[in-house]
Write a protein that holds these residues in place. Sequence first.
Motif, mmCIF file in Angstrom:
data_model
loop_
_atom_site.group_PDB
_atom_site.id
_atom_site.type_symbol
_atom_site.label_atom_id
_atom_site.label_comp_id
_atom_site.label_asym_id
_atom_site.label_seq_id
_atom_site.Cartn_x
_atom_site.Cartn_y
_atom_site.Cartn_z
ATOM 1 N N SER A 1 49.602 46.334 30.011
ATOM 2 C CA SER A 1 49.006 45.079 30.442
ATOM 3 C C SER A 1 47.618 44.962 29.820
ATOM 4 O O SER A 1 46.751 45.803 30.069
ATOM 5 C CB SER A 1 48.901 45.044 31.974
ATOM 6 O OG SER A 1 48.224 43.888 32.411
ATOM 7 N N ALA A 2 47.406 43.932 29.004
ATOM 8 C CA ALA A 2 46.139 43.758 28.293
ATOM 9 C C ALA A 2 45.468 42.470 28.738
ATOM 10 O O ALA A 2 46.125 41.481 29.084
ATOM 11 C CB ALA A 2 46.371 43.733 26.788
ATOM 12 N N ALA A 3 44.136 42.474 28.735
ATOM 13 C CA ALA A 3 43.382 41.296 29.144
ATOM 14 C C ALA A 3 42.024 41.307 28.449
ATOM 15 O O ALA A 3 41.557 42.344 27.972
ATOM 16 C CB ALA A 3 43.208 41.268 30.654
ATOM 17 N N THR A 4 41.385 40.134 28.410
ATOM 18 C CA THR A 4 40.057 39.978 27.838
ATOM 19 C C THR A 4 39.054 39.749 28.960
ATOM 20 O O THR A 4 39.292 38.937 29.865
ATOM 21 C CB THR A 4 40.016 38.791 26.866
ATOM 22 O OG1 THR A 4 40.952 39.028 25.804
ATOM 23 C CG2 THR A 4 38.626 38.611 26.273
ATOM 24 N N ILE A 5 37.924 40.454 28.906
ATOM 25 C CA ILE A 5 36.907 40.336 29.942
ATOM 26 C C ILE A 5 36.106 39.052 29.729
ATOM 27 O O ILE A 5 35.536 38.835 28.662
ATOM 28 C CB ILE A 5 35.987 41.565 29.930
ATOM 29 C CG1 ILE A 5 36.801 42.815 30.291
ATOM 30 C CG2 ILE A 5 34.819 41.392 30.904
ATOM 31 C CD1 ILE A 5 36.044 44.115 30.132
ATOM 32 N N THR A 6 36.080 38.209 30.763
ATOM 33 C CA THR A 6 35.397 36.920 30.666
ATOM 34 C C THR A 6 34.123 36.873 31.512
ATOM 35 O O THR A 6 33.325 35.944 31.372
ATOM 36 C CB THR A 6 36.326 35.779 31.109
ATOM 37 O OG1 THR A 6 36.779 36.016 32.456
ATOM 38 C CG2 THR A 6 37.530 35.690 30.176
ATOM 39 N N ALA A 7 33.923 37.844 32.397
ATOM 40 C CA ALA A 7 32.682 37.955 33.183
ATOM 41 C C ALA A 7 32.418 39.428 33.411
ATOM 42 O O ALA A 7 33.345 40.205 33.696
ATOM 43 C CB ALA A 7 32.804 37.213 34.512
ATOM 44 N N TRP A 8 31.152 39.824 33.278
ATOM 45 C CA TRP A 8 30.788 41.253 33.391
ATOM 46 C C TRP A 8 29.415 41.336 34.055
ATOM 47 O O TRP A 8 28.395 41.049 33.430
ATOM 48 C CB TRP A 8 30.769 41.892 32.009
ATOM 49 C CG TRP A 8 30.515 43.377 32.027
ATOM 50 C CD1 TRP A 8 29.363 44.025 31.699
ATOM 51 C CD2 TRP A 8 31.460 44.392 32.389
ATOM 52 N NE1 TRP A 8 29.518 45.385 31.836
ATOM 53 C CE2 TRP A 8 30.800 45.646 32.257
ATOM 54 C CE3 TRP A 8 32.791 44.374 32.807
ATOM 55 C CZ2 TRP A 8 31.431 46.853 32.524
ATOM 56 C CZ3 TRP A 8 33.413 45.579 33.078
ATOM 57 C CH2 TRP A 8 32.742 46.798 32.938
ATOM 58 N N GLU A 9 29.402 41.695 35.349
ATOM 59 C CA GLU A 9 28.182 41.698 36.144
ATOM 60 C C GLU A 9 28.065 43.013 36.918
ATOM 61 O O GLU A 9 28.245 43.051 38.138
ATOM 62 C CB GLU A 9 28.191 40.515 37.112
ATOM 63 C CG GLU A 9 28.356 39.162 36.440
ATOM 64 C CD GLU A 9 28.694 38.052 37.416
ATOM 65 O OE1 GLU A 9 28.515 38.256 38.640
ATOM 66 O OE2 GLU A 9 29.170 36.989 36.966
ATOM 67 N N PRO A 10 27.816 44.141 36.221
ATOM 68 C CA PRO A 10 27.750 45.425 36.914
ATOM 69 C C PRO A 10 26.550 45.473 37.865
ATOM 70 O O PRO A 10 25.503 44.888 37.576
ATOM 71 C CB PRO A 10 27.589 46.419 35.755
ATOM 72 C CG PRO A 10 27.042 45.632 34.612
ATOM 73 C CD PRO A 10 27.583 44.250 34.773
ATOM 74 N N PRO A 11 26.700 46.145 39.030
ATOM 75 C CA PRO A 11 27.892 46.849 39.498
ATOM 76 C C PRO A 11 28.666 46.052 40.536
ATOM 77 O O PRO A 11 29.219 46.646 41.480
ATOM 78 C CB PRO A 11 27.287 48.098 40.131
ATOM 79 C CG PRO A 11 26.016 47.582 40.770
ATOM 80 C CD PRO A 11 25.525 46.469 39.873
#
Length: 271
Positions: A63-73
């Motif tokens: 299962s593959a996907a593209t990250i569209t939001a990244w707000e760690p943590p």
Amino acid sequence: MPVKKEPSGRRSVQAETEVPGSPEQVWQAIASGPGISSWFVPTRLDGRVGGTTASEFGPGMESAATITAWEPPMRFVAESEGGPGPGKVATEWTVEAKAGGTCTVRVVHSWFASTDDWDDQFEGHSHGWLSFFQILRLYLQHFDGEPSALVQLLAMSAEPQEKAWDALIRPLGLAAAKTGQTVTTSGGPSALRGVVEVVNPPQWPGLILRLDQPAPAIAHLFAMPMAGQVLLSVRFYLYGAAADRAEDIRHAWRDWLDHAFPPAGPAPDQA
């Protein structure tokens, strides 16, 4: 969990759990390849907007996907690349700090559809997450940050689900396992000794054990319908120095499963 339907056509289903650890610890477990692989399935993750994540459920089942939001943590969103079924699906992960050194982890799958064709499948996904979240909780409580290796074994049975599940766990002496019970299995290539952490309801047959023999590990056994048959899964999440024993354990249990469930072709995890 039931599918939530909105007038716009957006549909969603969610699952959540409370786990021990700080947001930073929990983020490492759910938003990095090594962390996710320690309690879920082998996963690669490039943590950034535009990065990709890929999880391997078995041969030909990535299962593959593209990250569209990244707000760690606290939050990330990954959007599937489309394909058969409902098309693109967005999966949102959030971490919410709670009092007492715990966090709530929530996963929401959302998609757009005008029919109910895929609702049952996504409801099944949410029930599956509940089991994996239980493994996540055990990992963070007992094995957080340790080296890990996953032994992932599959077999197929043409028997009804109840009979197939019984054929897997009865020879191991686990047919009457109860939550909180300390058990030592009587069959299999080697004895498993540990605590029964989870016993699923009959409609979702599964067991989770926290082991000290043959190695510090979490064992996850479950059965589910697939393509007119029943897929049986045996997973060992090995931690610390035990990770070096993964191949020996894999070969021993592969031989045992092939004897119990003779494959018509190559074993599903070796195809």
